[in-house]
Scaffold this active site. Sequence first.
Site, PDB file in Angstrom:
ATOM      1  N   ASP A   1       1.130  -1.144  -0.030  1.00 48.87           N
ATOM      2  CA  ASP A   1       0.031  -0.083   0.323  1.00 48.87           C
ATOM      3  C   ASP A   1       0.910   1.517  -0.138  1.00 48.87           C
ATOM      4  O   ASP A   1       2.684   0.723  -0.203  1.00 48.87           O
ATOM      5  CB  ASP A   1      -1.502  -0.444   1.090  1.00 48.87           C
ATOM      6  CG  ASP A   1      -1.904   1.236   1.594  1.00 48.87           C
ATOM      7  OD1 ASP A   1      -2.267   1.588   0.124  1.00 48.87           O
ATOM      8  OD2 ASP A   1      -1.649   1.748   2.661  1.00 48.87           O
TER       9      ASP A   1
ATOM     10  N   ASP B   1      -0.342   5.573   0.647  1.00 47.51           N
ATOM     11  CA  ASP B   1      -0.384   5.705   1.723  1.00 47.51           C
ATOM     12  C   ASP B   1      -0.335   5.723   3.102  1.00 47.51           C
ATOM     13  O   ASP B   1      -1.299   4.615   3.568  1.00 47.51           O
ATOM     14  CB  ASP B   1      -1.790   7.305   1.806  1.00 47.51           C
ATOM     15  CG  ASP B   1      -1.203   8.340   0.171  1.00 47.51           C
ATOM     16  OD1 ASP B   1      -0.458   7.521   0.238  1.00 47.51           O
ATOM     17  OD2 ASP B   1      -2.722   8.309   0.138  1.00 47.51           O
TER      18      ASP B   1
HETATM   19 MG   LIG Z   1      -2.784   3.004   3.672  1.00 46.14          MG
END
Ligand SMILES: [Mg+2]
Length: 210
Positions: A9, A11
Amino acid sequence: MITKLVILDRDGTINHDSDEYVKSAQEWTPMPGALEAIARLNHAGWHVVVASNQSGLGRGLFDVAALNAMHAKMHKMLGAVGGRIDAVFFCPHSPDESCSCRKPASGLFEQIGERYSMDLKGVPAVGDHLRDLQAATAVGCAPHLVLTGKGALHKGQTRLPSDFPTDTQVHEDLSAFVDWLLTKTQAKPQAVAKSSNKVSLTTQNTGSSA
Ligand SMILES: [Mg+2]
Ligand SMILES: [Zn+2]
């Protein structure tokens, strides 16, 4: 052919997340040790790709040029510490578009499997949010939660909420995940290789991808 792949992932996992969205390259700042951790993966032969919800696009908060600028900054800063992300797969849609790629839907992971002609079963996937892990396990990836970003909510919990995949492994941050993965794959290669639902970690990567 890629045999060692990690899906991250973005952020809250690589860079600081924001409730106001990360909308520009200026707002994109890596978390301590995250880029170095990716470089350590690369040096051990792992390819790294990103799977990221970017609903800020669909919400009109920033445009694709701004997203490209964020990723140019990410690639540049990562390159400066000797690391590389092969590709960024992102969902540009807002939640009300009901697309098949916004996590927890598995579309981004399916795109990754298609791009690399690879069964993602057992491929480690790392995220800071339940929906990252739900998307990952939908295609058979091994779910890893980091306690950064949204994951900080779970700090100090003795067990995760019951909607998390039962085989979720928890790590303090991305660097701790990398420590775990490299220790596991270097210390017990035979035990790992015997596990039929994992990618073969003893196979030397000889391929490359631009
Ligand atoms: Mg995230
Ligand atoms: Zn989408």
